[in-house]
Motif scaffolding. Structure first.
Motif, PDB file in Angstrom:
ATOM      1  N   GLN A 168      -2.745  -8.891  15.969  1.00 11.72           N
ATOM      2  CA  GLN A 168      -3.236  -8.461  14.438  1.00 11.72           C
ATOM      3  C   GLN A 168      -2.186  -8.198  13.651  1.00 11.72           C
ATOM      4  OE1 GLN A 168      -6.597  -8.076  13.900  1.00 11.72           O
ATOM      5  NE2 GLN A 168      -7.092  -9.330  15.927  1.00 11.72           N
ATOM      6  N   LYS A 169      -2.464  -8.483  12.158  1.00  7.04           N
ATOM      7  CA  LYS A 169      -1.445  -7.986  11.244  1.00  7.04           C
ATOM      8  C   LYS A 169      -1.735  -6.625  10.857  1.00  7.04           C
ATOM      9  CE  LYS A 169      -1.225 -12.544   9.064  1.00  7.04           C
ATOM     10  NZ  LYS A 169      -1.430 -13.448   7.686  1.00  7.04           N
ATOM     11  N   ALA A 170      -0.449  -5.849  10.938  1.00  9.58           N
ATOM     12  CA  ALA A 170      -0.594  -4.359  10.668  1.00  9.58           C
ATOM     13  C   ALA A 170       0.727  -3.821   9.973  1.00  9.58           C
ATOM     14  CB  ALA A 170      -0.722  -3.722  12.263  1.00  9.58           C
ATOM     15  N   TYR A 171       0.193  -2.714   9.117  1.00 11.47           N
ATOM     16  CA  TYR A 171       0.894  -1.902   8.579  1.00 11.47           C
ATOM     17  C   TYR A 171       1.557  -0.782   9.534  1.00 11.47           C
ATOM     18  CZ  TYR A 171      -0.937  -3.550   4.199  1.00 11.47           C
ATOM     19  OH  TYR A 171      -1.567  -4.346   2.990  1.00 11.47           O
ATOM     20  N   ARG A 172       2.766  -0.094   9.096  1.00 11.37           N
ATOM     21  CA  ARG A 172       3.318   0.854  10.038  1.00 11.37           C
ATOM     22  C   ARG A 172       3.398   2.028   9.356  1.00 11.37           C
ATOM     23  NH1 ARG A 172       7.905  -1.609  13.622  1.00 11.37           N
ATOM     24  NH2 ARG A 172       8.907  -1.738  11.716  1.00 11.37           N
ATOM     25  N   LEU A 173       2.897   3.009   9.755  1.00 15.82           N
ATOM     26  CA  LEU A 173       3.465   4.391   9.403  1.00 15.82           C
ATOM     27  C   LEU A 173       4.377   5.183  10.012  1.00 15.82           C
ATOM     28  CD1 LEU A 173      -0.312   5.823   8.635  1.00 15.82           C
ATOM     29  CD2 LEU A 173       1.506   5.431   6.755  1.00 15.82           C
ATOM     30  N   ARG A 230       5.282   6.867  15.064  1.00 17.46           N
ATOM     31  CA  ARG A 230       4.844   5.624  14.534  1.00 17.46           C
ATOM     32  C   ARG A 230       3.339   4.891  14.774  1.00 17.46           C
ATOM     33  NH1 ARG A 230      10.201   1.795  15.010  1.00 17.46           N
ATOM     34  NH2 ARG A 230      11.662   3.462  13.812  1.00 17.46           N
ATOM     35  N   ILE A 231       2.541   4.828  13.547  1.00 15.54           N
ATOM     36  CA  ILE A 231       1.329   4.352  13.858  1.00 15.54           C
ATOM     37  C   ILE A 231       1.023   3.045  13.181  1.00 15.54           C
ATOM     38  CG2 ILE A 231      -1.114   4.859  13.366  1.00 15.54           C
ATOM     39  CD1 ILE A 231      -0.138   7.780  13.304  1.00 15.54           C
ATOM     40  N   ALA A 232       0.631   2.031  14.118  1.00 11.53           N
ATOM     41  CA  ALA A 232       0.296   0.684  13.352  1.00 11.53           C
ATOM     42  C   ALA A 232      -1.164   0.580  12.991  1.00 11.53           C
ATOM     43  CB  ALA A 232       0.657  -0.581  14.468  1.00 11.53           C
ATOM     44  N   VAL A 233      -1.596   0.326  11.638  1.00 12.95           N
ATOM     45  CA  VAL A 233      -2.842   0.060  11.115  1.00 12.95           C
ATOM     46  C   VAL A 233      -3.246  -1.474  10.920  1.00 12.95           C
ATOM     47  CG1 VAL A 233      -4.267   1.193   9.550  1.00 12.95           C
ATOM     48  CG2 VAL A 233      -2.446   2.410  10.305  1.00 12.95           C
ATOM     49  N   ALA A 234      -4.138  -1.607  11.395  1.00 16.60           N
ATOM     50  CA  ALA A 234      -4.615  -2.957  11.247  1.00 16.60           C
ATOM     51  C   ALA A 234      -4.996  -3.552   9.760  1.00 16.60           C
ATOM     52  CB  ALA A 234      -5.890  -3.417  11.972  1.00 16.60           C
ATOM     53  N   THR A 245       5.312   7.947   5.441  1.00 16.13           N
ATOM     54  CA  THR A 245       5.730   6.808   4.484  1.00 16.13           C
ATOM     55  C   THR A 245       5.522   5.617   5.206  1.00 16.13           C
ATOM     56  OG1 THR A 245       8.019   6.749   5.702  1.00 16.13           O
ATOM     57  CG2 THR A 245       7.905   8.214   3.618  1.00 16.13           C
ATOM     58  N   VAL A 246       5.294   4.530   4.497  1.00 21.30           N
ATOM     59  CA  VAL A 246       4.932   2.979   4.791  1.00 21.30           C
ATOM     60  C   VAL A 246       6.277   2.435   5.531  1.00 21.30           C
ATOM     61  CG1 VAL A 246       3.990   0.932   4.437  1.00 21.30           C
ATOM     62  CG2 VAL A 246       2.991   2.923   3.478  1.00 21.30           C
ATOM     63  N   ASP A 247       6.147   2.295   6.870  1.00 22.67           N
ATOM     64  CA  ASP A 247       7.421   1.689   7.159  1.00 22.67           C
ATOM     65  C   ASP A 247       7.429   0.104   7.672  1.00 22.67           C
ATOM     66  OD1 ASP A 247      10.247   1.709   8.230  1.00 22.67           O
ATOM     67  OD2 ASP A 247       9.490   2.238  10.160  1.00 22.67           O
ATOM     68  N   GLY A 248       7.074  -0.468   6.527  1.00 20.58           N
ATOM     69  CA  GLY A 248       7.041  -2.154   6.810  1.00 20.58           C
ATOM     70  C   GLY A 248       5.650  -2.549   7.424  1.00 20.58           C
ATOM     71  N   THR A 249       5.946  -3.893   7.918  1.00 20.32           N
ATOM     72  CA  THR A 249       4.764  -4.465   8.487  1.00 20.32           C
ATOM     73  C   THR A 249       5.101  -5.081  10.054  1.00 20.32           C
ATOM     74  OG1 THR A 249       5.034  -6.635   7.762  1.00 20.32           O
ATOM     75  CG2 THR A 249       3.632  -5.194   6.460  1.00 20.32           C
ATOM     76  N   LEU A 264       0.800  -1.140  -0.139  1.00 15.62           N
ATOM     77  CA  LEU A 264      -0.106   0.000   0.065  1.00 15.62           C
ATOM     78  C   LEU A 264       0.927   1.308  -0.004  1.00 15.62           C
ATOM     79  CD1 LEU A 264      -2.786  -0.811   2.721  1.00 15.62           C
ATOM     80  CD2 LEU A 264      -2.890  -0.777   0.177  1.00 15.62           C
ATOM     81  N   THR A 265       0.624   2.184  -0.749  1.00 12.82           N
ATOM     82  CA  THR A 265       1.290   3.535  -0.636  1.00 12.82           C
ATOM     83  C   THR A 265       0.848   4.165   0.702  1.00 12.82           C
ATOM     84  OG1 THR A 265      -0.561   4.986  -1.520  1.00 12.82           O
ATOM     85  CG2 THR A 265       1.023   4.017  -3.149  1.00 12.82           C
ATOM     86  N   ALA A 266       1.543   5.176   1.130  1.00 13.32           N
ATOM     87  CA  ALA A 266       1.326   5.981   2.214  1.00 13.32           C
ATOM     88  C   ALA A 266      -0.020   6.614   2.369  1.00 13.32           C
ATOM     89  CB  ALA A 266       2.362   6.908   2.463  1.00 13.32           C
ATOM     90  N   GLU A 267      -0.464   7.227   0.965  1.00 19.75           N
ATOM     91  CA  GLU A 267      -1.692   7.945   0.902  1.00 19.75           C
ATOM     92  C   GLU A 267      -2.776   6.881   1.409  1.00 19.75           C
ATOM     93  OE1 GLU A 267      -2.642   9.725  -2.640  1.00 19.75           O
ATOM     94  OE2 GLU A 267      -3.524  11.305  -1.536  1.00 19.75           O
TER      95      GLU A 267
END
Length: 416
Positions: free
Chosen positions: A233-238, A253-257, A223-227, A59-62
Motif C-alpha cells: 500500500q502506498k503511504a505517507y509517513r508521519l 513513526r506512523i505510516a498512513v495509507a 511533520t510529514v516525513d516522506g512516503t 499533504l501538510t502534517a495537520e
C-alpha cells in the motif's frame, strides 16, 4: 515530500481539538503506558528500503493527522508483525498480564484471558492475523510455533481461546460495545477511546497510532516525513516527536495509507535511536472478510470460564476506592508526565528463592524493601529502569514512574 511544519492541533470528527478536554490521567497514560507498549524504532518496513518511495500529492502534517483520525474504513484483514525490545524482564510481563484478569480475590486468571495473553506482545517477535468487519466483528489470532491464541468479537459475544492449555474465556458484552467514538476502524474490541479495554495492548497499527495522535498535542511536533510502501500500500509517513527534553522516547513513526487513511505501521525510537518496538502490516486487504471468519466453536474438552463484560461480580467499596486513590498524583504533562503514588504498608509474601537463590517457603517483605531490591541505588532512593519506562522508589516509600529520564523523576520527587 516533507512538510516541516508542526501540527499542534487537529479537529477530529467531533469538531474538538484532539487534546482538548482530555483528563490528566489520559495525558499521562499515553506517554507512560503506551511508551511501555509501543515504543520502537526502525525505518518503516526495512525490507522495502531499496524500493523508490511512491510519488503522492503533498499533504501538510495537520491534513495527514486528520486523514488518519478521520478514516471511515470499516473492513480489513491481514497479517501484522510485532517486534518488541522494551528491556522489561519476562517475569514482570507475566505478572503484569495477570493484573485485573480474574476479578477480585486474587484468583489465578485463565490462561486464555486477553489481558494475560496479549501482554506477551510487549517482548520478542510475534505474528498476528487480524480481521475486522465494522464495530461489531473483529478477530485477532496470535500465531506461535507450537500453539495459537484467538480473540473473537462477534456481536455481543466475545471468545478467547488458548490452544496450549485448551482454555477458553467467554464474555457477553453489551450490543454495540465495539462502536468507538471516532468512527472508522474500532480500537481493540470495544474501546470508545481507541484503546483496547480487554487487553490494554494495541494489536493493530491503527489502535497504536490513535493513542499517539489523540494526546499530548501541546508538547508534540508532527511533520510529514516522506512516503513509503507498507504491505503493498502506498503511504505517507508521519514523524511524531516530543518537544520537551527529558522523555525517553525520541520519535514515533506512523505510516498512513494514502488511499483511505488507515494507519499501516507504528514504530518508535528511543532517544539514542535504538529499536524498541515495530508494529506493521505485512499483508493487508480492505475487502470485507467472510462472515464465517468470526464464528467460534468451543474445541472438544476445553475448559470454559464464563464472564460478564462490564459487569464485575463486586464493585469496589468506597473505602477501597479511597485507598487506591490515596497519594496518587500526576506531575507535569505530555511526554514528561510522571505518575506518583505512595507504597502501601504491611508485608507481601516473597518466595525465598527470589531473594537467596534457594527454593523454600515464602518470606514476608515490606513493599518498600521489595521495590528497592529490584532497582539500583541512586540519589533519593532506588531506580528500576527499562529502555523506556523508569521508576524511582524513594527512601520514604513514594513511587515516581514515567517514560522519562532519572533527573525528571528526581525533580518530580523533590530530590535536590
Amino acid at each position: 515530500m516533507t512538510d516541516e511544519r508542526p501540527a499542534e492541533r487537529h479537529q477530529d470528527d467531533g469538531g474538538a481539538p484532539y487534546r482538548a478536554g482530555r483528563r490528566t490521567a489520559v495525558r499521562v497514560a499515553v506517554p507512560v503506558a503506551v511508551a511501555a507498549v509501543i515504543a520502537a524504532g526502525v525505518g518503516l518496513v526495512p525490507a522495502l528500503a531499496a524500493d523508490s518511495p511512491p510519488d503522492l500529492p503533498a499533504l501538510t502534517a495537520e491534513q495527514l493527522v486528520a486523514k488518519a483520525l478521520g478514516s471511515q474504513t470499516q473492513t480489513l484483514s491481514g497479517t501484522v508483525a510485532v517486534s518488541a525490545d522494551l528491556g522489561v524482564p519476562s517475569q514482570l510481563l507475566a505478572a503484569g498480564g495477570g493484573v485485573g484478569s480474574g476479578g477480585t480475590g486474587g484468583a489465578r486468571p485463565s490462561a486464555a484471558a486477553p489481558e494475560a495473553k496479549l501482554t506477551e506482545l510487549l517482548g520478542g517477535e510475534h505474528t498476528l492475523r487480524v480481521a475486522v468487519d465494522g464495530p461489531d466483528r473483529q478477530r485477532v489470532g496470535l500465531v506461535e510455533k507450537l500453539a495459537g491464541y484467538e480473540l473473537i468479537h462477534n456481536g455481543d459475544q466475545v471468545w478467547a481461546w488458548d490452544s496450549s492449555t485448551n482454555e477458553a474465556v467467554h464474555l457477553t458484552a453489551p450490543q454495540g460495545a465495539g462502536r468507538g467514538a471516532h468512527g472508522g476502524l474500532p480500537g481493540g474490541f470495544g474501546g470508545a477511546d481507541g484503546k483496547a479495554p480487554l487487553t490494554g495492548v494495541p494489536a493493530t497499527p491503527q489502535e497504536a497510532a490513535r493513542q499517539f495522535l489523540t494526546a499530548s498535542a501541546g508538547t508534540t511536533a508532527v511533520t510529514v516525513d516522506g512516503t513509503t510502501t507498507v504491505a503493498g500500500q502506498k503511504a505517507y509517513r508521519l514523524s511524531v516527536k516530543p518537544t520537551q527534553p527529558g522523555s525517553t522516547i525520541g520519535e514515533v513513526r506512523i505510516a498512513v495509507a494514502a488511499e483511505n487513511g488507515v494507519p499501516l505501521a507504528v514504530l518508535v525510537k528511543d532517544t539514542d535511536g535504538g529499536k524498541v518496538f515495530d508494529l506493521h502490516f505485512t499483508e493487508v486487504s480492505f475487502d470485507r472478510p467472510s462472515a464465517k471468519t468470526f464464528d467460534f466453536t468451543v474445541p472438544k474438552g476445553a475448559k470454559v470460564t464464563e464472564q460478564k463484560a462490564g459487569n464485575e461480580p463486586k464493585a469496589p467499596s468506597e473505602q477501597e476506592v479511597r485507598e487506591a486513590a490515596e497519594g496518587l498524583n500526576v506531575v507535569g504533562e505530555g511526554w514528561t508526565a510522571v505518575l506518583s503514588a505512595k507504597l502501601p504498608t504491611g508485608e507481601v509474601p516473597v518466595p525465598a528463592e527470589g531473594r537467596h537463590g534457594k527454593s523454600g517457603k515464602s518470606a514476608p517483605q515490606s513493599p518498600l524493601a521489595l521495590a528497592k531490591s529490584l532497582g539500583k541505588p541512586v540519589e533519593g532512593g532506588s531506580l528500576i529502569s527499562t529502555k523506556v519506562l523508569n521508576v524511582l522508589v524513594t527512601d520514604d516509600g513514594r513511587v515516581f514512574a514515567g517514560a522519562v529520564t532519572l533527573p525528571v523523576l528526581q525533580s518530580a520527587a523533590g530530590v535536590k
